[in-house]
Design a protein around this motif. Structure first.
Motif, PDB file in Angstrom:
ATOM      1  N   MET A   1     -12.367  30.841  -6.234  1.00 30.33           N
ATOM      2  CA  MET A   1     -12.141  30.818  -7.681  1.00 30.33           C
ATOM      3  C   MET A   1     -13.301  30.127  -8.384  1.00 30.33           C
ATOM      4  O   MET A   1     -13.819  29.130  -7.900  1.00 30.33           O
ATOM      5  CB  MET A   1     -10.834  30.080  -7.979  1.00 30.33           C
ATOM      6  N   ASP A   2     -13.716  30.682  -9.518  1.00 29.70           N
ATOM      7  CA  ASP A   2     -14.852  30.107 -10.234  1.00 29.70           C
ATOM      8  C   ASP A   2     -14.442  28.862 -11.008  1.00 29.70           C
ATOM      9  O   ASP A   2     -13.278  28.634 -11.287  1.00 29.70           O
ATOM     10  CB  ASP A   2     -15.420  31.145 -11.211  1.00 29.70           C
ATOM     11  N   TRP A   3     -15.466  28.103 -11.392  1.00 32.99           N
ATOM     12  CA  TRP A   3     -15.216  26.924 -12.208  1.00 32.99           C
ATOM     13  C   TRP A   3     -14.857  27.346 -13.630  1.00 32.99           C
ATOM     14  O   TRP A   3     -15.431  28.286 -14.174  1.00 32.99           O
ATOM     15  CB  TRP A   3     -16.468  26.048 -12.240  1.00 32.99           C
ATOM     16  N   ASN A   4     -13.919  26.636 -14.217  1.00 30.41           N
ATOM     17  CA  ASN A   4     -13.537  26.869 -15.614  1.00 30.41           C
ATOM     18  C   ASN A   4     -14.152  25.761 -16.465  1.00 30.41           C
ATOM     19  O   ASN A   4     -13.962  24.573 -16.165  1.00 30.41           O
ATOM     20  CB  ASN A   4     -12.023  26.801 -15.778  1.00 30.41           C
ATOM     21  N   ARG A   5     -14.854  26.148 -17.502  1.00 27.65           N
ATOM     22  CA  ARG A   5     -15.449  25.132 -18.376  1.00 27.65           C
ATOM     23  C   ARG A   5     -14.390  24.549 -19.292  1.00 27.65           C
ATOM     24  O   ARG A   5     -13.564  25.265 -19.847  1.00 27.65           O
ATOM     25  CB  ARG A   5     -16.560  25.741 -19.216  1.00 27.65           C
ATOM     26  N   LEU A   6     -14.431  23.249 -19.443  1.00 27.99           N
ATOM     27  CA  LEU A   6     -13.538  22.604 -20.407  1.00 27.99           C
ATOM     28  C   LEU A   6     -14.146  22.734 -21.785  1.00 27.99           C
ATOM     29  O   LEU A   6     -15.369  22.808 -21.919  1.00 27.99           O
ATOM     30  CB  LEU A   6     -13.384  21.122 -20.062  1.00 27.99           C
ATOM     31  N   ASP A   7     -13.286  22.756 -22.826  1.00 29.71           N
ATOM     32  CA  ASP A   7     -13.872  22.796 -24.158  1.00 29.71           C
ATOM     33  C   ASP A   7     -14.515  21.444 -24.458  1.00 29.71           C
ATOM     34  O   ASP A   7     -14.342  20.479 -23.713  1.00 29.71           O
ATOM     35  CB  ASP A   7     -12.838  23.186 -25.221  1.00 29.71           C
ATOM     36  N   LYS A   8     -15.261  21.388 -25.538  1.00 28.40           N
ATOM     37  CA  LYS A   8     -16.095  20.212 -25.795  1.00 28.40           C
ATOM     38  C   LYS A   8     -15.269  18.921 -25.881  1.00 28.40           C
ATOM     39  O   LYS A   8     -15.660  17.889 -25.334  1.00 28.40           O
ATOM     40  CB  LYS A   8     -16.900  20.420 -27.086  1.00 28.40           C
ATOM     41  N   THR A   9     -14.121  18.998 -26.530  1.00 28.00           N
ATOM     42  CA  THR A   9     -13.292  17.797 -26.701  1.00 28.00           C
ATOM     43  C   THR A   9     -12.772  17.308 -25.356  1.00 28.00           C
ATOM     44  O   THR A   9     -12.855  16.121 -25.028  1.00 28.00           O
ATOM     45  CB  THR A   9     -12.094  18.117 -27.633  1.00 28.00           C
ATOM     46  N   GLN A  10     -12.237  18.254 -24.571  1.00 29.15           N
ATOM     47  CA  GLN A  10     -11.717  17.872 -23.254  1.00 29.15           C
ATOM     48  C   GLN A  10     -12.840  17.356 -22.366  1.00 29.15           C
ATOM     49  O   GLN A  10     -12.689  16.385 -21.630  1.00 29.15           O
ATOM     50  CB  GLN A  10     -11.052  19.083 -22.590  1.00 29.15           C
ATOM     51  N   SER A  11     -13.974  18.040 -22.450  1.00 28.11           N
ATOM     52  CA  SER A  11     -15.128  17.669 -21.639  1.00 28.11           C
ATOM     53  C   SER A  11     -15.554  16.236 -21.960  1.00 28.11           C
ATOM     54  O   SER A  11     -15.808  15.433 -21.064  1.00 28.11           O
ATOM     55  CB  SER A  11     -16.270  18.651 -21.920  1.00 28.11           C
ATOM     56  N   GLN A  12     -15.604  15.921 -23.255  1.00 32.64           N
ATOM     57  CA  GLN A  12     -16.009  14.572 -23.668  1.00 32.64           C
ATOM     58  C   GLN A  12     -15.004  13.530 -23.165  1.00 32.64           C
ATOM     59  O   GLN A  12     -15.389  12.434 -22.752  1.00 32.64           O
ATOM     60  CB  GLN A  12     -16.115  14.485 -25.197  1.00 32.64           C
ATOM     61  N   ALA A  13     -13.723  13.888 -23.195  1.00 34.60           N
ATOM     62  CA  ALA A  13     -12.698  12.939 -22.753  1.00 34.60           C
ATOM     63  C   ALA A  13     -12.866  12.604 -21.275  1.00 34.60           C
ATOM     64  O   ALA A  13     -12.779  11.446 -20.857  1.00 34.60           O
ATOM     65  CB  ALA A  13     -11.310  13.518 -23.019  1.00 34.60           C
ATOM     66  N   ILE A  14     -13.116  13.638 -20.489  1.00 36.57           N
ATOM     67  CA  ILE A  14     -13.318  13.423 -19.052  1.00 36.57           C
ATOM     68  C   ILE A  14     -14.603  12.617 -18.823  1.00 36.57           C
ATOM     69  O   ILE A  14     -14.645  11.680 -18.021  1.00 36.57           O
ATOM     70  CB  ILE A  14     -13.410  14.785 -18.315  1.00 36.57           C
ATOM     71  N   LEU A  15     -15.648  12.997 -19.543  1.00 39.49           N
ATOM     72  CA  LEU A  15     -16.930  12.298 -19.393  1.00 39.49           C
ATOM     73  C   LEU A  15     -16.780  10.811 -19.709  1.00 39.49           C
ATOM     74  O   LEU A  15     -17.298   9.965 -18.981  1.00 39.49           O
ATOM     75  CB  LEU A  15     -17.965  12.900 -20.346  1.00 39.49           C
ATOM     76  N   GLU A  16     -16.047  10.525 -20.795  1.00 42.14           N
ATOM     77  CA  GLU A  16     -15.863   9.121 -21.180  1.00 42.14           C
ATOM     78  C   GLU A  16     -15.206   8.338 -20.055  1.00 42.14           C
ATOM     79  O   GLU A  16     -15.588   7.212 -19.761  1.00 42.14           O
ATOM     80  CB  GLU A  16     -14.996   9.022 -22.447  1.00 42.14           C
ATOM     81  N   GLN A  17     -14.195   8.956 -19.444  1.00 44.49           N
ATOM     82  CA  GLN A  17     -13.482   8.259 -18.370  1.00 44.49           C
ATOM     83  C   GLN A  17     -14.425   7.938 -17.222  1.00 44.49           C
ATOM     84  O   GLN A  17     -14.420   6.835 -16.698  1.00 44.49           O
ATOM     85  CB  GLN A  17     -12.351   9.142 -17.840  1.00 44.49           C
ATOM     86  N   VAL A  18     -15.226   8.918 -16.849  1.00 42.86           N
ATOM     87  CA  VAL A  18     -16.120   8.711 -15.702  1.00 42.86           C
ATOM     88  C   VAL A  18     -17.235   7.739 -16.070  1.00 42.86           C
ATOM     89  O   VAL A  18     -17.570   6.840 -15.300  1.00 42.86           O
ATOM     90  CB  VAL A  18     -16.693  10.060 -15.219  1.00 42.86           C
ATOM     91  N   ILE A  19     -17.778   7.910 -17.267  1.00 41.32           N
ATOM     92  CA  ILE A  19     -18.865   7.028 -17.688  1.00 41.32           C
ATOM     93  C   ILE A  19     -18.372   5.585 -17.753  1.00 41.32           C
ATOM     94  O   ILE A  19     -19.035   4.661 -17.274  1.00 41.32           O
ATOM     95  CB  ILE A  19     -19.430   7.484 -19.057  1.00 41.32           C
ATOM     96  N   ASN A  20     -17.180   5.399 -18.316  1.00 43.01           N
ATOM     97  CA  ASN A  20     -16.647   4.038 -18.412  1.00 43.01           C
ATOM     98  C   ASN A  20     -16.386   3.434 -17.044  1.00 43.01           C
ATOM     99  O   ASN A  20     -16.612   2.253 -16.826  1.00 43.01           O
ATOM    100  CB  ASN A  20     -15.341   4.029 -19.224  1.00 43.01           C
ATOM    101  N   ALA A  21     -15.890   4.268 -16.147  1.00 42.55           N
ATOM    102  CA  ALA A  21     -15.543   3.752 -14.830  1.00 42.55           C
ATOM    103  C   ALA A  21     -16.771   3.548 -13.949  1.00 42.55           C
ATOM    104  O   ALA A  21     -16.772   2.703 -13.064  1.00 42.55           O
ATOM    105  CB  ALA A  21     -14.584   4.710 -14.134  1.00 42.55           C
ATOM    106  N   ALA A  22     -17.811   4.315 -14.203  1.00 43.04           N
ATOM    107  CA  ALA A  22     -18.924   4.299 -13.258  1.00 43.04           C
ATOM    108  C   ALA A  22     -20.139   3.565 -13.791  1.00 43.04           C
ATOM    109  O   ALA A  22     -20.415   2.433 -13.425  1.00 43.04           O
ATOM    110  CB  ALA A  22     -19.295   5.735 -12.913  1.00 43.04           C
ATOM    111  N   ASP A  23     -20.837   4.204 -14.683  1.00 45.02           N
ATOM    112  CA  ASP A  23     -22.119   3.657 -15.094  1.00 45.02           C
ATOM    113  C   ASP A  23     -22.530   4.370 -16.379  1.00 45.02           C
ATOM    114  O   ASP A  23     -22.551   5.591 -16.426  1.00 45.02           O
ATOM    115  CB  ASP A  23     -23.137   3.953 -13.985  1.00 45.02           C
ATOM    116  N   PRO A  24     -22.856   3.606 -17.395  1.00 43.75           N
ATOM    117  CA  PRO A  24     -23.146   4.236 -18.692  1.00 43.75           C
ATOM    118  C   PRO A  24     -24.348   5.177 -18.660  1.00 43.75           C
ATOM    119  O   PRO A  24     -24.403   6.129 -19.435  1.00 43.75           O
ATOM    120  CB  PRO A  24     -23.421   3.049 -19.613  1.00 43.75           C
ATOM    121  N   GLY A  25     -25.294   4.934 -17.777  1.00 39.38           N
ATOM    122  CA  GLY A  25     -26.497   5.763 -17.783  1.00 39.38           C
ATOM    123  C   GLY A  25     -26.400   7.020 -16.953  1.00 39.38           C
ATOM    124  O   GLY A  25     -27.307   7.848 -16.942  1.00 39.38           O
TER     125      GLY A  25
END
Lengths: 200, 180
Positions: A1-25
């Motif tokens: 199965m191919d990857w499904n792109r998240l819309d921009k809002t959802q994508s940003q929400a996921i990114l924020e979680q990972v960035i906050n948990a991992a490393d801002p850069g």
């Protein structure tokens, strides 16, 4: 199965979680995006891929996530153990092979990756074999199959694997908690020299 | 002598979870040890020391991530990342070579000719710039591997670079130096 792109809002929400948990850069908000694949064997978890396209080659990390907790697929079985312990795993005869394939595709053994072979023609090194060897391999290959061990209640996936330069028929015992135990049964082809570069 | 492993035994061991539990999500458990090793190794090379000094002057941070395969990554001028599998020995020459690559890529952001550009100027310009950046990174990796391998007698660096497919770069660099 191919990857499904998240819309921009959802994508940003996921990114924020990972960035906050991992490393801002690690991932820039402007040049990164998240995508996902549903997994038939998990009730609440999916696999998420976060990619920064600003660099070449692009940089990705994959996670098992329910949208709240993120577990990095780093080549060890750890993420599977954590998620499976949460009771999200639902295995049956229909999705067992998918689970085994996904599991093997996301762990790295000491001598490299373990490939589960669904279709001989899709093997990355198939072109390096002679026609005779290809025909021989095709004749010995069997489609992945699921059986139930009625004594233990465990599923067993009968699959062909490529690992460390060797093609093997294996029985993979999958316990209800998702742990797997590979029992190689028979060598299909063993000459490493035939597969030079197959792991590259 | 080539060690012949028993694939049956290796496969059975392959998926057992014997590794210690990692508390942080993404960072490598031995991050500090790996960075210290990389800095120690680079300090044995003049070119490596030059990169370290530049990073210190410009506050470039180093981060070691856990991952499936080793690679370098520098998303901007302030951060140099390397990805290291848990199974890789922390004093591996491969890690130092990737560390060099990530650090040099971060430093490129301070060099007007090598600063990363977007695709706004066209794909051809972007591809040309990326090729230049890659060439520069490889040059620095080659020099540092040469200095560590040949001058500091740490042959494992030459072996690792050769295993990555770049021995010809060492030969070429040596030829340039000696004029032969």
């Amino acid at each position: 199965m191919d990857w499904n792109r998240l819309d921009k809002t959802q994508s940003q929400a996921i990114l924020e979680q990972v960035i906050n948990a991992a490393d801002p850069g690690l991932f820039s908000r402007n040049s990164s995006e998240a995508s996902f694949k549903p997994l038939s064997f998990y009730q609440d978890f999916m696999v998420y891929r976060i990619t920064n396209y600003a660099t070449l080659p692009s940089f990705s990390l994959d996670f098992l996530s329910d949208g709240e907790s993120f577990h990095l697929l780093d080549g060890s079985p750890q993420a599977f153990e954590i998620v499976n312990a949460k009771g999200s795993l639902y295995l049956n005869e229909t999705n067992l092979i998918d689970y085994v394939e996904f599991y093997l595709a996301n762990i790295t053994a000491d001598d490299g990756d373990i490939y589960m072979i669904r279709d001989v023609r899709s093997l990355p090194f198939i072109e390096s074999l002679s026609f005779d060897q290809q025909a021989d391999l095709q004749s010995k290959h069997a489609e992945p199959q699921t059986v139930l061990d009625e004594e233990t209640g465990d599923f067993i996936a009968l699959v062909d694997l490529f690992y460390d330069g060797t093609l093997l028929k294996s029985g993979i015992i999958v316990k209800s908690n998702g742990t797997i135990d590979i029992q190689p049964r028979e060598m299909i082809m063993s000459s490493k020299s035939q597969f030079v570069g197959a792991n590259a | 002598m080539i060690e012949v492993k028993n694939p049956f035994i290796a496969l059975k061991k392959a998926v057992t979870a014997e590794k210690t539990v990692e508390k942080r999500i993404i960072r490598h458990a031995n991050e500090r040890e790996i960075i210290e090793h990389c800095l120690n190794m680079l300090s044995l090379s003049d070119a490596g020391q030059e990169l370290i000094d530049f990073a210190a002057e410009n506050d470039i941070k180093y981060t070691v991530l856990r991952g499936r395969t080793a690679r370098d990554y520098a998303p901007n001028s302030q951060n140099a990342y390397i990805v290291v599998p848990d199974s890789m020995p922390t004093d591996s020459a491969d890690i130092v070579i990737h560390f060099t690559g990530a650090l040099k890529e971060a430093i490129q952001e301070y060099e007007p000719d090598l600063r990363r550009i977007g695709v706004e100027k066209g794909e051809a310009v972007y591809a040309y710039k990326e090729a230049e950046k890659f060439e520069d990174k490889m040059l620095w990796q080659t020099i540092i591997v040469y200095e560590l391998g040949k001058l500091a007698n740490k042959s494992e660096f030459i072996d690792s670079f050769a295993a990555m497919g770049y021995y010809h770069l060492i030969e070429g660099y040596e030829k340039d130096l000696t004029g032969n």
